[in-house]
Scaffold this motif. Structure first.
Motif, PDB file in Angstrom:
ATOM      1  N   LEU A 209       0.837  -1.208   0.000  1.00 39.44           N
ATOM      2  CA  LEU A 209       0.000   0.000   0.000  1.00 39.44           C
ATOM      3  C   LEU A 209       0.873   1.259   0.000  1.00 39.44           C
ATOM      4  O   LEU A 209       0.593   2.225  -0.704  1.00 39.44           O
ATOM      5  CB  LEU A 209      -0.919  -0.003   1.222  1.00 39.44           C
ATOM      6  CG  LEU A 209      -2.047  -1.037   1.212  1.00 39.44           C
ATOM      7  CD1 LEU A 209      -2.713  -1.102   2.588  1.00 39.44           C
ATOM      8  CD2 LEU A 209      -3.082  -0.715   0.141  1.00 39.44           C
ATOM      9  N   HIS A 212       2.330   1.826  -3.466  1.00 36.26           N
ATOM     10  CA  HIS A 212       1.400   2.068  -4.565  1.00 36.26           C
ATOM     11  C   HIS A 212       0.428   3.226  -4.328  1.00 36.26           C
ATOM     12  O   HIS A 212      -0.507   3.421  -5.097  1.00 36.26           O
ATOM     13  CB  HIS A 212       0.604   0.799  -4.868  1.00 36.26           C
ATOM     14  CG  HIS A 212       1.420  -0.282  -5.493  1.00 36.26           C
ATOM     15  ND1 HIS A 212       2.283  -1.067  -4.753  1.00 36.26           N
ATOM     16  CD2 HIS A 212       1.533  -0.705  -6.773  1.00 36.26           C
ATOM     17  CE1 HIS A 212       2.878  -1.933  -5.564  1.00 36.26           C
ATOM     18  NE2 HIS A 212       2.441  -1.741  -6.781  1.00 36.26           N
ATOM     19  N   LYS A 213       0.659   4.006  -3.270  1.00 37.81           N
ATOM     20  CA  LYS A 213      -0.223   5.156  -3.042  1.00 37.81           C
ATOM     21  C   LYS A 213       0.191   6.304  -3.966  1.00 37.81           C
ATOM     22  O   LYS A 213       1.342   6.426  -4.381  1.00 37.81           O
ATOM     23  CB  LYS A 213      -0.154   5.602  -1.590  1.00 37.81           C
ATOM     24  CG  LYS A 213       1.183   6.227  -1.184  1.00 37.81           C
ATOM     25  CD  LYS A 213       1.156   6.661   0.278  1.00 37.81           C
ATOM     26  CE  LYS A 213       2.468   7.352   0.651  1.00 37.81           C
ATOM     27  NZ  LYS A 213       2.499   7.783   2.057  1.00 37.81           N
ATOM     28  N   PHE A 219      -5.192   5.050  -4.519  1.00 39.32           N
ATOM     29  CA  PHE A 219      -4.674   3.709  -4.766  1.00 39.32           C
ATOM     30  C   PHE A 219      -5.167   3.139  -6.094  1.00 39.32           C
ATOM     31  O   PHE A 219      -6.177   3.587  -6.643  1.00 39.32           O
ATOM     32  CB  PHE A 219      -5.132   2.758  -3.650  1.00 39.32           C
ATOM     33  CG  PHE A 219      -4.474   2.982  -2.323  1.00 39.32           C
ATOM     34  CD1 PHE A 219      -3.118   2.744  -2.160  1.00 39.32           C
ATOM     35  CD2 PHE A 219      -5.208   3.418  -1.239  1.00 39.32           C
ATOM     36  CE1 PHE A 219      -2.502   2.933  -0.931  1.00 39.32           C
ATOM     37  CE2 PHE A 219      -4.611   3.617  -0.009  1.00 39.32           C
ATOM     38  CZ  PHE A 219      -3.251   3.375   0.146  1.00 39.32           C
ATOM     39  N   VAL A 223      -7.433  -1.958  -4.695  1.00 41.30           N
ATOM     40  CA  VAL A 223      -7.592  -1.627  -3.283  1.00 41.30           C
ATOM     41  C   VAL A 223      -9.038  -1.251  -2.951  1.00 41.30           C
ATOM     42  O   VAL A 223      -9.694  -0.518  -3.682  1.00 41.30           O
ATOM     43  CB  VAL A 223      -6.658  -0.458  -2.894  1.00 41.30           C
ATOM     44  CG1 VAL A 223      -6.800  -0.118  -1.405  1.00 41.30           C
ATOM     45  CG2 VAL A 223      -5.211  -0.814  -3.212  1.00 41.30           C
ATOM     46  N   PHE A 225     -10.697   1.063  -1.177  1.00 42.66           N
ATOM     47  CA  PHE A 225     -10.258   2.322  -0.576  1.00 42.66           C
ATOM     48  C   PHE A 225     -11.183   2.807   0.539  1.00 42.66           C
ATOM     49  O   PHE A 225     -10.893   3.793   1.210  1.00 42.66           O
ATOM     50  CB  PHE A 225     -10.090   3.406  -1.647  1.00 42.66           C
ATOM     51  CG  PHE A 225     -11.280   3.583  -2.550  1.00 42.66           C
ATOM     52  CD1 PHE A 225     -12.328   4.411  -2.200  1.00 42.66           C
ATOM     53  CD2 PHE A 225     -11.339   2.929  -3.774  1.00 42.66           C
ATOM     54  CE1 PHE A 225     -13.411   4.582  -3.028  1.00 42.66           C
ATOM     55  CE2 PHE A 225     -12.415   3.098  -4.623  1.00 42.66           C
ATOM     56  CZ  PHE A 225     -13.470   3.929  -4.252  1.00 42.66           C
ATOM     57  N   CYS A 230      -6.643   2.159   4.842  1.00 43.89           N
ATOM     58  CA  CYS A 230      -6.062   3.084   3.856  1.00 43.89           C
ATOM     59  C   CYS A 230      -5.815   4.481   4.420  1.00 43.89           C
ATOM     60  O   CYS A 230      -4.961   5.211   3.922  1.00 43.89           O
ATOM     61  CB  CYS A 230      -6.991   3.191   2.644  1.00 43.89           C
ATOM     62  SG  CYS A 230      -7.248   1.630   1.764  1.00 43.89           S
ATOM     63  N   THR A 269      -9.853   8.358  -1.771  1.00 49.03           N
ATOM     64  CA  THR A 269      -9.852   7.493  -0.599  1.00 49.03           C
ATOM     65  C   THR A 269     -11.137   7.698   0.182  1.00 49.03           C
ATOM     66  O   THR A 269     -11.929   8.575  -0.110  1.00 49.03           O
ATOM     67  CB  THR A 269      -8.652   7.803   0.307  1.00 49.03           C
ATOM     68  OG1 THR A 269      -8.792   9.134   0.826  1.00 49.03           O
ATOM     69  CG2 THR A 269      -7.345   7.708  -0.441  1.00 49.03           C
TER      70      THR A 269
END
Length: 301
Positions: A209, A212-213, A219, A223, A225, A230, A269
């Protein structure tokens, strides 16, 4: 995963009373889809089913699950179906204005499988389900929805009933395959699938995580989210402000006031949106709308 489902309804399923098991895989992970699987057979085949060594998929090694799934697929006395719910859909339902919680999503998926099998012409007489939430309330809900079927809802049903154990294997192998064959929608560099277990407490998952943010876009679609896992990754993310017009429904008919709602969110997110109402007679509106003299219309004649 339409290609994974049985192509046609077995002839015996339309002539003999059948029993079916339902179970899920991937309810808890922050990564990947949640999969609901079902397996059904003629009631008269139930004793034979108990000899096929199906077990709760969590107690089996991956190779064992794969072998059992292959044997299940070629067994002409068994039918099965799946419902794959992608991470984006899970989060969208949980974050929309009329929120749908994970239990309700699970219930809807299970009921969708029952409806699908009935629509195929299968003579469902009994359905066994691994519970989500209170077993008694869930059983009542299912019985009211499908009054002609006997439902048995139990904790650890995948360990108690072979038909649910089979459904557990169907769901788990389907989810594992979906993750192995995952194709990213995103095109960023250095993306990989060394995700660990996908569960929030796994250090490898947390590292994935972190790697890859994105400070604006959040994301990748792998994911979920909406998961609280997160949230800590975006303490320093770029704030994005979304603007929309709303009509104040409480205003009088003689002078319906207009207001503008600013919605701020970090990327896409699951942060709680901050709303800031601005009384507006046009001043606070986006210049795009002001320049074109565009007004909000709710009713058309």
């Amino acid at each position: 995963m339409a290609d994974a489902a049985a192509a046609t309804t077995p002839e015996w399923a339309t002539k003999e009373p059948c029993l079916m098991g339902i179970d899920e895989a991937g309810r808890g992970p922050v990564l990947g889809p949640m999969v609901y699987g079902c397996m059904y057979c003629a009631r008269s085949y139930n004793e034979t089913l108990a000899t096929l060594k199906f077990a709760d998929s969590k107690t089996l090694k991956e190779e064992q699950r794969e072998e059992l799934f292959e044997s299940l697929k070629v067994n002409s006395s068994i039918g099965w179906e799946v419902d794959v719910i992608c991470p984006k859909d899970l989060s969208a339902k949980m974050l929309k204005r009329s929120k749908v919680n994970l239990n309700e999503i699970s219930h809807n998926s299970a009921m969708g499988l029952v409806r699908k099998v009935l629509d195929m012409g299968v003579l469902l007489a009994e359905v066994y389900i691994d519970t989500v939430g209170d077993p008694e309330k869930y059983q009542i809900k299912l019985t009211e929805k499908f009054p002609g079927i006997k439902f048995v809802v139990a904790k650890k049903a995948d360990s108690l009933y072979p038909v649910v154990s089979g459904a557990s294997i169907v769901a788990k192998v389907t989810r594992d395959k979906a993750l192995r064959n995952w194709v990213f929608d995103e095109t960023a560099l250095n993306m990989h699938m060394k995700t660990g277990s996908g569960y929030p407490g796994d250090p490898d998952t947390k590292q994935w995580l972190e790697d890859h943010k994105h400070p604006v876009f959040g994301f990748p679609t792998l994911v979920r989210f909406s998961w609280g896992t997160c949230t800590p990754f975006f303490k320093d993310a770029v704030e994005v402000t979304w603007e929309s017009d709303e009509v104040d429904e409480d205003a009088t008919n003689t002078g319906r006031a207009k207001r503008q709602v600013k919605l701020s969110s970090l990327g896409f997110t699951g942060f709680k949106r901050k709303t800031e109402e601005i009384e507006s007679s046009g001043k606070g509106r986006c210049k795009f709308f002001q320049a074109r003299k565009l007004e909000l219309v709710r009713k058309f004649q």
